[in-house]
Write a protein that holds these residues in place. Structure first.
Motif, mmCIF file in Angstrom:
data_model
loop_
_atom_site.group_PDB
_atom_site.id
_atom_site.type_symbol
_atom_site.label_atom_id
_atom_site.label_comp_id
_atom_site.label_asym_id
_atom_site.label_seq_id
_atom_site.Cartn_x
_atom_site.Cartn_y
_atom_site.Cartn_z
ATOM 1 N N SER A 174 3.244 6.789 -4.432
ATOM 2 C CA SER A 174 1.874 6.795 -4.926
ATOM 3 C C SER A 174 1.223 5.438 -4.697
ATOM 4 O O SER A 174 1.853 4.509 -4.207
ATOM 5 C CB SER A 174 1.837 7.197 -6.408
ATOM 6 N N THR A 175 -0.051 5.370 -5.078
ATOM 7 C CA THR A 175 -0.837 4.162 -4.833
ATOM 8 C C THR A 175 -1.238 3.508 -6.150
ATOM 9 O O THR A 175 -1.384 4.181 -7.166
ATOM 10 C CB THR A 175 -2.110 4.513 -4.026
ATOM 11 N N LEU A 176 -1.440 2.217 -6.108
ATOM 12 C CA LEU A 176 -2.044 1.504 -7.240
ATOM 13 C C LEU A 176 -3.531 1.301 -6.983
ATOM 14 O O LEU A 176 -4.236 0.726 -7.804
ATOM 15 C CB LEU A 176 -1.356 0.136 -7.417
ATOM 16 N N ASN B 118 -0.883 17.445 5.202
ATOM 17 C CA ASN B 118 -0.466 16.177 4.592
ATOM 18 C C ASN B 118 -1.286 15.003 5.101
ATOM 19 O O ASN B 118 -1.784 15.008 6.232
ATOM 20 C CB ASN B 118 1.021 15.927 4.869
ATOM 21 N N HIS B 119 -1.391 13.982 4.247
ATOM 22 C CA HIS B 119 -2.156 12.778 4.580
ATOM 23 C C HIS B 119 -1.604 12.111 5.853
ATOM 24 O O HIS B 119 -0.407 12.158 6.130
ATOM 25 C CB HIS B 119 -2.055 11.795 3.404
ATOM 26 N N ALA B 120 -2.510 11.465 6.581
ATOM 27 C CA ALA B 120 -2.150 10.811 7.851
ATOM 28 C C ALA B 120 -0.935 9.887 7.696
ATOM 29 O O ALA B 120 -0.090 9.804 8.604
ATOM 30 C CB ALA B 120 -3.346 10.016 8.354
ATOM 31 N N ALA C 292 -5.159 -2.240 -4.890
ATOM 32 C CA ALA C 292 -4.331 -1.947 -3.718
ATOM 33 C C ALA C 292 -2.907 -1.822 -4.228
ATOM 34 O O ALA C 292 -2.657 -1.991 -5.419
ATOM 35 C CB ALA C 292 -4.425 -3.078 -2.694
ATOM 36 N N GLY C 293 -1.974 -1.577 -3.319
ATOM 37 C CA GLY C 293 -0.567 -1.512 -3.705
ATOM 38 C C GLY C 293 -0.054 -0.084 -3.727
ATOM 39 O O GLY C 293 -0.815 0.864 -3.931
ATOM 40 N N GLY C 294 1.233 0.050 -3.469
ATOM 41 C CA GLY C 294 1.844 1.383 -3.468
ATOM 42 C C GLY C 294 3.298 1.276 -3.877
ATOM 43 O O GLY C 294 3.826 0.173 -4.061
ATOM 44 N N SER D 256 0.856 -1.200 0.000
ATOM 45 C CA SER D 256 0.000 0.000 0.000
ATOM 46 C C SER D 256 0.889 1.245 0.000
ATOM 47 O O SER D 256 2.075 1.175 0.346
ATOM 48 C CB SER D 256 -0.893 0.035 1.250
ATOM 49 N N CYS D 257 0.287 2.387 -0.359
ATOM 50 C CA CYS D 257 1.058 3.636 -0.255
ATOM 51 C C CYS D 257 1.238 4.024 1.204
ATOM 52 O O CYS D 257 2.195 4.706 1.558
ATOM 53 C CB CYS D 257 0.381 4.757 -1.046
ATOM 54 N N PHE D 258 0.297 3.595 2.058
ATOM 55 C CA PHE D 258 0.489 3.860 3.496
ATOM 56 C C PHE D 258 1.839 3.262 3.928
ATOM 57 O O PHE D 258 2.616 3.891 4.648
ATOM 58 C CB PHE D 258 -0.667 3.231 4.299
ATOM 59 N N ALA E 101 4.407 2.636 1.935
ATOM 60 C CA ALA E 101 5.490 3.387 1.287
ATOM 61 C C ALA E 101 5.803 4.648 2.094
ATOM 62 O O ALA E 101 6.968 5.003 2.316
ATOM 63 C CB ALA E 101 5.104 3.748 -0.145
ATOM 64 N N ASN E 102 4.740 5.315 2.578
ATOM 65 C CA ASN E 102 4.948 6.525 3.382
ATOM 66 C C ASN E 102 5.521 6.193 4.760
ATOM 67 O O ASN E 102 6.266 6.982 5.336
ATOM 68 C CB ASN E 102 3.623 7.290 3.530
ATOM 69 N N ALA E 103 5.187 5.022 5.276
ATOM 70 C CA ALA E 103 5.731 4.620 6.586
ATOM 71 C C ALA E 103 7.214 4.276 6.472
ATOM 72 O O ALA E 103 7.966 4.403 7.437
ATOM 73 C CB ALA E 103 4.958 3.419 7.130
#
Ligand SMILES: Cc1ncc(COP(=O)(O)O)c(C=O)c1O
Length: 416
Positions: A257-259, A152-154, A267-269, A127-129, A131-133
């Motif tokens: 980014s996200t898929l 910015n996003h959570a 899903a997917g990032g 997930s992109c979550f 990727a951001n983590a």
């Protein structure tokens, strides 16, 4: 015995603490009831008790969530590679020689994404979550600084919390404030300065001024990170996102980014950037190393989606722009206050949380599915209905949504 009594006391205590919090959320009128969707994702869907409604709250910007060719690509990836790899990426690297076919399915998609964004290399996540983590903790140390947009996003906020870099926050899209924070980061002796922003802010439908951000990055020798979840595939002339929209594709250092939105809707990032950034992520990024890898069906469908973004996407993006312009112009002419601009996320500002949820309920009764957003998802007093247009909406569906908004607002004598 003593142990189990202690456990049960602890359990009761937790139950009562949590029950109190749930009651508080309900009392504040911000409890979110999840709606049950009973059909596949499309411009019309079924929700429980409403078998057919026009759907204006999906990230299905290009309609790819149900695209026949993408569904076929997902099925054929399952046929060739199975449901999943069945291990996390730590095992993946240990087992690498034995799974070269699966590796190539993943690395083909990574190459496609690198070419799409004109970057050197890419790493995939579930997930992109994730990727951001993974990004901030991996590339920044206590000697560095991250300068982050307040809206910015959570997942960006959480990712930044995990890293040891000095943190600076600038007011949403406020370039004067960003410059002040860059000066502070300089004064604090930061080695690397990384500006982090959403390309598009998902609650506001507003676009970060990347041209000006890049100018400031150049002036203060800073790097740029953007989250392109609400832009990849459909925003910018060729769907290359916010950097293309501003003509700064070669000035952005890291893109996450996200898929799971315009690209296939599953899903997917990913992170796409330089070889060094991606190589280090493969060595150190915790959500990559210690979690399952992205499953073949998702990889297969995303690969197909990127192909379609360049072919069918041309016409779909035109339709999406036409739908967005029609909705925005008619709603503005009717006196509604809208946020953002030029983007298919259109927040209809209502202020009061109850009014937003009442209007969303009324819309559903008229066959239009939209959701009211209130605190804590958006600031107090800024409740809204967030409408999301898709390329697969017909002109008639867009007009019906506007007509319904106008009728309901008139019947409620809502102050717009
Ligand atoms: C701006 C932004 N970043 C990150 C995410 C997380 O993306 P994913 O669903 O792939 O985890 C979202 C999704 O809501 C988002 O809107």
């Amino acid at each position: 015995m003593i142990q189990s009594r202690a456990y049960s006391t602890g359990r009761k205590q937790l139950q009562s603490i949590l029950a109190k919090q749930i009651e508080e959320i309900k009392a504040a009128g911000t409890f979110k009831n999840e709606r049950v969707i009973t059909t596949a994702q499309s411009s019309t869907i079924g929700v429980k008790d409403s078998p057919k409604v026009v759907n204006f709250c999906a990230n299905n910007y290009l309609g790819f969530a149900g695209h026949p060719a993408i569904r076929e690509a997902a099925k054929s990836a399952i046929d060739s590679h199975g449901n999943g790899l069945g291990y996390d990426l730590l095992s993946y690297s240990l087992l690498f020689p034995a799974i070269s076919d699966t590796a190539s399915l993943l690395s083909d998609l990574e190459s496609t994404i690198s070419k799409f964004h004109k970057k050197e290399d890419t790493i995939l996540y579930p997930s992109c979550f994730d990727a951001n983590a993974g990004i901030f903790e991996t590339i920044l140390t206590e000697n560095d600084a991250v300068i982050s947009d307040a809206l910015n996003h959570a997942s960006i906020i959480d990712g930044i919390r995990l890293c040891k870099a000095k943190r600076f926050r600038y007011k949403n899209c406020d370039m004067a404030d960003l410059e002040e924070r860059l000066k502070e980061a300089d004064a604090a002796g930061a080695r690397i300065k990384l500006i982090a922003t959403d390309g598009v802010f998902s609650m506001d439908g507003s676009v970060a001024p990347l041209d000006k951000i890049c100018d400031l990055a150049d002036k203060y020798n800073a790097l740029t990170f953007i989250d392109e979840c609400h832009a990849t595939g459909f925003f910018g002339k060729n769907g290359r996102g916010t950097p293309e929209y501003f003509g700064v594709e070669d000035r952005i250092d890291i893109i996450n980014s996200t898929l799971g939105k315009a690209v296939s809707g599953a899903a997917g990032g990913y992170t796409t950037s330089t070889k060094e950034v991606i190589t280090l992520l493969r060595q150190r990024s915790r959500p990559y190393l210690f979690s399952n890898s992205i499953p073949p069906a998702v990889v297969g469908s995303a690969q197909k989606a990127f192909e379609l973004i360049d072919t069918e996407g041309v016409q779909l993006r035109k339709q999406l722009v036409a739908n967005t312009n029609l909705f925005r112009s008619r709603m503005a002419a009717a006196g509604f206050t809208l946020k953002g601009e030029n983007h298919p996320i259109v927040p209809v500002m209502l202020g009061d949380a109850k009014l937003a949820s009442d209007i969303a309920d009324e819309m559903l009764k008229r066959g239009i599915y939209v959701i009211g957003f209130s605190y804590p998802v958006v600031p107090k007093g800024q409740a809204r209905i967030r409408v999301q247009l898709s390329a697969i909406h017909t002109t008639q569906q867009v007009n019906e949504a506007v007509d319904a908004f106008i009728e309901i607002a008139n019947s409620k004598k809502a102050k717009l």
